[in-house]
Scaffold this motif. Structure first.
Motif, PDB file in Angstrom:
ATOM      1  N   CYS A  22     109.072  42.788 138.027  1.00 12.51           N
ATOM      2  CA  CYS A  22     109.362  42.776 136.596  1.00 12.51           C
ATOM      3  C   CYS A  22     110.301  41.614 136.300  1.00 12.51           C
ATOM      4  O   CYS A  22     111.126  41.242 137.143  1.00 12.51           O
ATOM      5  N   TYR A  23     110.160  41.030 135.126  1.00 16.02           N
ATOM      6  CA  TYR A  23     110.957  39.842 134.836  1.00 16.02           C
ATOM      7  C   TYR A  23     111.421  39.826 133.391  1.00 16.02           C
ATOM      8  O   TYR A  23     110.794  40.385 132.503  1.00 16.02           O
ATOM      9  N   PHE A  24     112.565  39.173 133.199  1.00 12.73           N
ATOM     10  CA  PHE A  24     113.143  38.937 131.879  1.00 12.73           C
ATOM     11  C   PHE A  24     113.212  37.433 131.658  1.00 12.73           C
ATOM     12  O   PHE A  24     113.682  36.692 132.535  1.00 12.73           O
ATOM     13  N   ASN A  25     112.777  36.973 130.493  1.00  8.05           N
ATOM     14  CA  ASN A  25     113.050  35.623 130.018  1.00  8.05           C
ATOM     15  C   ASN A  25     114.067  35.744 128.892  1.00  8.05           C
ATOM     16  O   ASN A  25     113.838  36.479 127.932  1.00  8.05           O
ATOM     17  N   LEU A  26     115.168  35.035 129.001  1.00 12.32           N
ATOM     18  CA  LEU A  26     116.285  35.200 128.072  1.00 12.32           C
ATOM     19  C   LEU A  26     116.633  33.860 127.439  1.00 12.32           C
ATOM     20  O   LEU A  26     116.727  32.839 128.131  1.00 12.32           O
ATOM     21  N   LEU A  27     116.839  33.862 126.120  1.00  8.81           N
ATOM     22  CA  LEU A  27     117.153  32.621 125.407  1.00  8.81           C
ATOM     23  C   LEU A  27     118.233  32.885 124.374  1.00  8.81           C
ATOM     24  O   LEU A  27     118.146  33.838 123.594  1.00  8.81           O
ATOM     25  N   SER A  28     119.251  32.031 124.358  1.00  6.56           N
ATOM     26  CA  SER A  28     120.286  32.107 123.340  1.00  6.56           C
ATOM     27  C   SER A  28     120.632  30.697 122.877  1.00  6.56           C
ATOM     28  O   SER A  28     120.846  29.798 123.692  1.00  6.56           O
ATOM     29  N   GLU A  29     120.654  30.521 121.541  1.00  4.79           N
ATOM     30  CA  GLU A  29     121.024  29.237 120.958  1.00  4.79           C
ATOM     31  C   GLU A  29     122.227  29.428 120.052  1.00  4.79           C
ATOM     32  O   GLU A  29     122.718  30.532 119.873  1.00  4.79           O
ATOM     33  N   GLY A  30     122.689  28.365 119.448  1.00  5.65           N
ATOM     34  CA  GLY A  30     123.794  28.471 118.513  1.00  5.65           C
ATOM     35  C   GLY A  30     125.147  28.292 119.185  1.00  5.65           C
ATOM     36  O   GLY A  30     125.261  28.170 120.402  1.00  5.65           O
ATOM     37  N   PRO A  31     126.210  28.311 118.390  1.00  9.72           N
ATOM     38  CA  PRO A  31     127.553  28.021 118.905  1.00  9.72           C
ATOM     39  C   PRO A  31     128.063  29.060 119.907  1.00  9.72           C
ATOM     40  O   PRO A  31     128.925  28.747 120.731  1.00  9.72           O
TER      41      PRO A  31
END
Length: 476
Positions: free
Chosen positions: A385-394
């Motif tokens: 099982c896998y997670f792809n994680l993305l966060s942008e911004g300050p």
């Protein structure tokens, strides 16, 4: 439907994260055998159509009821051939036609107030069929693509070809909006000829508008944005559809509602994901068959689909979760180093929920404008099982740590936990002697309970709700 609106975010996340492992959602025994279902009296779809639209809802009585309404409308149309009207086992509100089938989802049925609104939804789809809209759009789209290729060849410029394609596809979207309005008009005529109230088409549009507004609220967006359509939208805004119906005499024609029969047909219907897909419970995802679960950050909304689970935060951080049976011999950390491109940095072996795991980061600078990206992989039985994680911004550095911590909540469910997981169901009750606040507290949600109750029943206020002889609830 909120999930359809955020599908581009999935594409963005997967494109950014690059950990696009093939997912293998579990199949029902019927699907594995190439059948839509094994229950007598439930329509069986051809394998290729079921792969496209999803499984049929295994309730013979409900299937027969919906098909009966559809056949009543079909008798009023000039459409040649035989058609079946089928309920799909999906919690999102949708209706569409394919081959010799007209499909409605459980999610749409839960939204409707009576049989007349069901007739309006089916009539709209018959309107598309009667005018051959799908074939028209296919021909128009191919014409746009052919024109773009020809422009590129004649001018020797790919840029010119792209410009022609862009302009043509924008025109095609406007064309699609006209088709939607035409389908409304034809559907309205069919439902009135079949003896139903003419304002059911307008009230259907109102209900779908309320649902969209609630979905936007749940995502922290402005509810009134549902009434703003962009130039790239393929569908007219709800208010545009309502306005187009004004002045049509049939739109106010009296007729049957058959509310009692309709509510009896949907009483007890599942309003949840199928157990084979797992359940979303607030910010948690729990799968009773794979016996796994995880908890997203509190501000996340989870959206479940057969390809995986998408999580969207209030700051538009993203999480995508899925599982695959692709063989991965050796350590997951080595697989991540050798197989993912661009090669992740800072790959670490880890243990999550007592199982082998690996965590890596997407190299900085590999995509302009991309914030923090992490990959998390965990072995679970014979799957990964896998997670792809993305966060942008300050705040992306702190938020990506929060997302990784969420992935670390992945765990195996006990047999007792898995057995206790059941789908939420629609219940029809008499509200006599029970306040709206008491009814709202019975809903199995942690927020927006009153708003959910009003939208479920298609009303704008507690006063309107109190006047209903029967009220729809959702119960575990």
């Amino acid at each position: 439907m909120i999930f359809r609106r955020i599908l581009p975010l999935i594409a963005l996340l997967l494109g950014v994260a690059a950990c696009t492992l093939p997912s293998n959602p579990p199949q029902t025994a019927a699907a594995a055998a190439g059948q839509g279902t094994t229950q007598a009296g439930v329509p069986t779809l051809p394998r290729e159509i079921e792969r496209e639209v999803g499984a049929v809802y295994a309730d013979a009585a409900l299937q027969a009821y919906v098909d009966g309404v559809g056949q009543k409308l079909l008798a009023q149309s000039d459409i040649a051939g035989s058609y079946r009207f089928v309920v799909l086992d999906l919690p999102v509100a949708n209706a569409h036609a394919m081959a010799n089938y007209v499909f409605v989802t459980r999610g749409l049925l839960a939204s409707l107030a009576d049989e007349a609104e069901l007739a309006a939804a089916l009539g709209h789809e018959l309107g598309h069929l009667s005018q051959h809209h799908a074939a028209q759009r296919a021909r128009a789209r191919q014409g746009v693509l052919d024109a773009a290729v020809e422009a590129a060849v004649v001018t020797g410029s790919v840029t010119v070809g792209r410009s022609v394609a862009r302009d043509g596809l924008l025109a095609l979207r406007r064309y699609s909006r006209e088709q939607e309005l035409e389908a409304d008009r034809i559907g309205l005529s069919l439902l009135v000829r079949a003896g139903y109230r003419g304002d059911a088409m307008a009230s259907l549009i109102d209900k779908l508008r309320r649902e969209s507004q609630l979905e936007l609220q749940l995502m922290g967006e402005a509810p009134d944005s549902v009434d703003r359509r962009s130039a790239t939208s393929t569908h007219p805004a709800p208010l545009e559809r309502r306005t187009a119906l004004e002045g049509i005499p049939e739109a106010t024609a009296p007729g049957a509602t058959n509310r009692t029969a309709y509510l009896a047909a949907v009483d007890g219907m599942s309003v949840d994901d199928a157990p084979e897909e797992g359940f979303v419970r607030e910010n948690k995802f729990l799968h009773p068959l794979l016996k796994l679960g995880f908890e997203a950050p509190r501000d996340f909304r989870l959206f479940n689909d057969q390809d995986g689970v998408l999580g969207v935060g209030r700051d538009h951080s993203l999480l995508f979760f899925s599982c695959t049976k692709e063989p991965m011999p050796g350590s997951l950390a080595e697989w991540m180093r050798n197989k993912l491109k661009p090669t992740p940095t800072d790959v670490q072996s880890a243990e999550i929920g007592g199982a082998e795991a690996a965590i890596g980061a997407r190299p900085r600078g590999s995509d302009t404008g991309v914030g923090q990206v992490r990959y998390v992989m965990v072995r679970h039985g014979d799957q990964v099982c896998y997670f792809n994680l993305l966060s942008e911004g300050p705040d992306r550095d702190r938020r990506i740590d929060v997302l990784v911590a969420a992935a670390r909540t992945f765990r195996t469910l006990s047999d007792a936990e898995a057995a206790a997981l059941k789908p939420y169901r629609l219940r029809v009750i008499s509200p006599e002697g029970v306040s709206a606040a008491q009814l709202a507290r019975r809903l199995p949600y942690g927020d927006f309970r009153m708003e959910r109750l009003l939208v479920l029943n298609g009303v704008d206020s507690v006063a309107e709700l109190s006047r209903l002889p029967e009220v729809k609830l959702i119960e575990p």
